[in-house]
Design a protein around this motif. Sequence first.
Motif, PDB file in Angstrom:
ATOM      1  N   ARG A  36      95.625  32.925  23.386  1.00  0.00           N
ATOM      2  CA  ARG A  36      96.650  32.963  23.789  1.00  0.00           C
ATOM      3  C   ARG A  36      96.402  32.656  25.585  1.00  0.00           C
ATOM      4  O   ARG A  36      96.106  31.937  26.416  1.00  0.00           O
ATOM      5  N   LEU A  37      95.211  33.107  25.823  1.00  0.00           N
ATOM      6  CA  LEU A  37      93.905  33.008  26.950  1.00  0.00           C
ATOM      7  C   LEU A  37      93.370  31.684  27.176  1.00  0.00           C
ATOM      8  O   LEU A  37      92.858  30.698  27.708  1.00  0.00           O
ATOM      9  N   ARG A  38      92.928  31.436  26.037  1.00  0.00           N
ATOM     10  CA  ARG A  38      92.343  29.791  25.681  1.00  0.00           C
ATOM     11  C   ARG A  38      93.473  28.422  26.458  1.00  0.00           C
ATOM     12  O   ARG A  38      93.465  27.793  26.994  1.00  0.00           O
ATOM     13  N   ALA A  39      95.061  28.930  25.560  1.00  0.00           N
ATOM     14  CA  ALA A  39      96.115  27.922  26.390  1.00  0.00           C
ATOM     15  C   ALA A  39      96.338  28.328  27.216  1.00  0.00           C
ATOM     16  O   ALA A  39      96.773  27.625  28.107  1.00  0.00           O
ATOM     17  N   THR A  40      96.001  29.683  28.416  1.00  0.00           N
ATOM     18  CA  THR A  40      96.538  29.948  29.444  1.00  0.00           C
ATOM     19  C   THR A  40      95.478  28.642  31.063  1.00  0.00           C
ATOM     20  O   THR A  40      95.670  27.988  31.671  1.00  0.00           O
ATOM     21  N   MET A  41      94.439  28.335  30.270  1.00  0.00           N
ATOM     22  CA  MET A  41      93.217  26.715  31.053  1.00  0.00           C
ATOM     23  C   MET A  41      94.492  25.624  31.183  1.00  0.00           C
ATOM     24  O   MET A  41      94.236  24.620  32.144  1.00  0.00           O
ATOM     25  N   ASP A  42      95.643  25.226  30.391  1.00  0.00           N
ATOM     26  CA  ASP A  42      96.026  24.068  29.702  1.00  0.00           C
ATOM     27  C   ASP A  42      96.814  24.426  31.094  1.00  0.00           C
ATOM     28  O   ASP A  42      97.169  22.516  31.225  1.00  0.00           O
ATOM     29  N   CYS A  43      96.614  25.377  31.822  1.00  0.00           N
ATOM     30  CA  CYS A  43      98.169  25.624  32.593  1.00  0.00           C
ATOM     31  C   CYS A  43      97.766  25.150  33.961  1.00  0.00           C
ATOM     32  O   CYS A  43      98.227  24.952  35.434  1.00  0.00           O
ATOM     33  N   ALA A  44      96.360  25.119  34.360  1.00  0.00           N
ATOM     34  CA  ALA A  44      95.349  24.917  35.644  1.00  0.00           C
ATOM     35  C   ALA A  44      96.171  23.712  35.957  1.00  0.00           C
ATOM     36  O   ALA A  44      95.533  22.888  35.355  1.00  0.00           O
ATOM     37  N   PRO A  45      95.867  23.740  37.252  1.00  0.00           N
ATOM     38  CA  PRO A  45      95.841  22.704  38.083  1.00  0.00           C
ATOM     39  C   PRO A  45      94.469  21.189  37.700  1.00  0.00           C
ATOM     40  O   PRO A  45      93.476  21.767  37.836  1.00  0.00           O
ATOM     41  N   SER A  46      94.577  20.103  38.053  1.00  0.00           N
ATOM     42  CA  SER A  46      93.471  19.312  37.995  1.00  0.00           C
ATOM     43  C   SER A  46      93.545  17.818  38.226  1.00  0.00           C
ATOM     44  O   SER A  46      95.011  17.075  38.061  1.00  0.00           O
ATOM     45  N   VAL A  47      92.636  17.877  39.087  1.00  0.00           N
ATOM     46  CA  VAL A  47      92.675  16.580  39.758  1.00  0.00           C
ATOM     47  C   VAL A  47      92.518  14.651  38.653  1.00  0.00           C
ATOM     48  O   VAL A  47      92.314  15.354  37.654  1.00  0.00           O
ATOM     49  N   GLY A  48      94.444  14.102  38.588  1.00  0.00           N
ATOM     50  CA  GLY A  48      94.376  12.870  37.373  1.00  0.00           C
ATOM     51  C   GLY A  48      94.830  13.860  36.466  1.00  0.00           C
ATOM     52  O   GLY A  48      94.738  12.799  35.189  1.00  0.00           O
ATOM     53  N   ASN A  49      94.898  14.636  36.404  1.00  0.00           N
ATOM     54  CA  ASN A  49      94.755  15.346  35.067  1.00  0.00           C
ATOM     55  C   ASN A  49      94.331  14.777  33.947  1.00  0.00           C
ATOM     56  O   ASN A  49      93.634  14.611  32.462  1.00  0.00           O
ATOM     57  N   ALA A  50      93.238  15.488  34.328  1.00  0.00           N
ATOM     58  CA  ALA A  50      91.490  14.749  33.678  1.00  0.00           C
ATOM     59  C   ALA A  50      91.164  16.203  33.431  1.00  0.00           C
ATOM     60  O   ALA A  50      90.639  15.919  32.065  1.00  0.00           O
ATOM     61  N   ARG A  51      91.139  17.051  33.145  1.00  0.00           N
ATOM     62  CA  ARG A  51      91.091  18.321  32.609  1.00  0.00           C
ATOM     63  C   ARG A  51      89.714  18.267  32.388  1.00  0.00           C
ATOM     64  O   ARG A  51      89.206  18.240  31.654  1.00  0.00           O
ATOM     65  N   PRO A  52      88.449  18.406  33.427  1.00  0.00           N
ATOM     66  CA  PRO A  52      86.965  18.285  32.891  1.00  0.00           C
ATOM     67  C   PRO A  52      86.555  18.985  32.956  1.00  0.00           C
ATOM     68  O   PRO A  52      85.274  19.383  32.548  1.00  0.00           O
ATOM     69  N   TRP A  53      87.282  20.605  32.127  1.00  0.00           N
ATOM     70  CA  TRP A  53      86.402  21.706  31.950  1.00  0.00           C
ATOM     71  C   TRP A  53      86.180  21.613  30.531  1.00  0.00           C
ATOM     72  O   TRP A  53      87.483  20.602  29.954  1.00  0.00           O
ATOM     73  N   ARG A  54      85.230  21.979  29.979  1.00  0.00           N
ATOM     74  CA  ARG A  54      84.894  22.614  28.006  1.00  0.00           C
ATOM     75  C   ARG A  54      83.708  23.706  28.426  1.00  0.00           C
ATOM     76  O   ARG A  54      83.142  24.261  28.819  1.00  0.00           O
ATOM     77  N   VAL A  55      84.705  24.345  27.061  1.00  0.00           N
ATOM     78  CA  VAL A  55      84.112  25.402  27.113  1.00  0.00           C
ATOM     79  C   VAL A  55      83.498  25.517  25.206  1.00  0.00           C
ATOM     80  O   VAL A  55      84.079  25.592  24.843  1.00  0.00           O
ATOM     81  N   ILE A  56      82.891  26.497  25.884  1.00  0.00           N
ATOM     82  CA  ILE A  56      81.845  27.219  25.128  1.00  0.00           C
ATOM     83  C   ILE A  56      81.706  29.073  24.472  1.00  0.00           C
ATOM     84  O   ILE A  56      81.705  29.585  24.779  1.00  0.00           O
ATOM     85  N   ARG A  57      82.606  28.480  23.277  1.00  0.00           N
ATOM     86  CA  ARG A  57      81.945  30.580  23.154  1.00  0.00           C
ATOM     87  C   ARG A  57      81.050  30.876  22.511  1.00  0.00           C
ATOM     88  O   ARG A  57      80.392  30.516  21.489  1.00  0.00           O
ATOM     89  N   VAL A  58      80.259  31.048  23.291  1.00  0.00           N
ATOM     90  CA  VAL A  58      78.761  32.052  22.911  1.00  0.00           C
ATOM     91  C   VAL A  58      78.792  33.217  21.591  1.00  0.00           C
ATOM     92  O   VAL A  58      78.849  34.056  22.076  1.00  0.00           O
TER      93      VAL A  58
END
Length: 207
Positions: A36-58
């Motif tokens: 659920r938490l992973r999916a919430t990041m899809d709701c974040a605002p993003s310039v040009g809808n570029a969604r430039p974030w990348r996440v690695i679970r360590v």
Amino acid sequence: MQFSPEESATLLSILRWRRDVRHFRADPVDEATLERLRATMDCAPSVGNARPWRVIRVDDLTLRERVRANFMRCNAEAAKLYTGDKHAEYLALKLAGLEVAPVQLAVFNVGNPDAGHGLGRQTLPETLRQSTAMAIHTLWLAARAENLGLGMVSILEPHDIEALLGVPAGWEFAAYLCLGHPEFLDDTPLLHRTGWQENIETKWQQR
């Protein structure tokens, strides 16, 4: 959709109780909650809808220990900036929950993604980093709404973390996040409570 005053009050409560958590319990976080938490990041605002974030679970313990060693080394260097009482105060601060937090996430920003086709970032390319920061904040609020705590570890050497996790060229380190059940709850920032730096009210100026 229209939201009720009660829902607005709930959001304000979540904002007030969102803290930079450094004290965690070791209890695991169930996978359904993490999804659920992973999916919430899809709701974040993003310039040009570029969604430039990348996440690695360590999850790898060896990698975690190397991240912690990097923190310890950087923190020791940072402590040298202070002398006297301030040095002692700094050393007394708990600035990371790396040794206990059950979930640890490394967040990166892509500096020039194909996604978004450059929209909105020609004059302000830093909006990509801002988008990644907003994705982190979105996750932070969602975690608090799940009665979890999140803490951001900023005392790390970015290039070391990029090399340690073997990320592709063009990924720049943005944040290392500790996530889990907090040992205690507080509606006041720890640095305010300890006297390091009190809250400063935001003021809107008019022109």
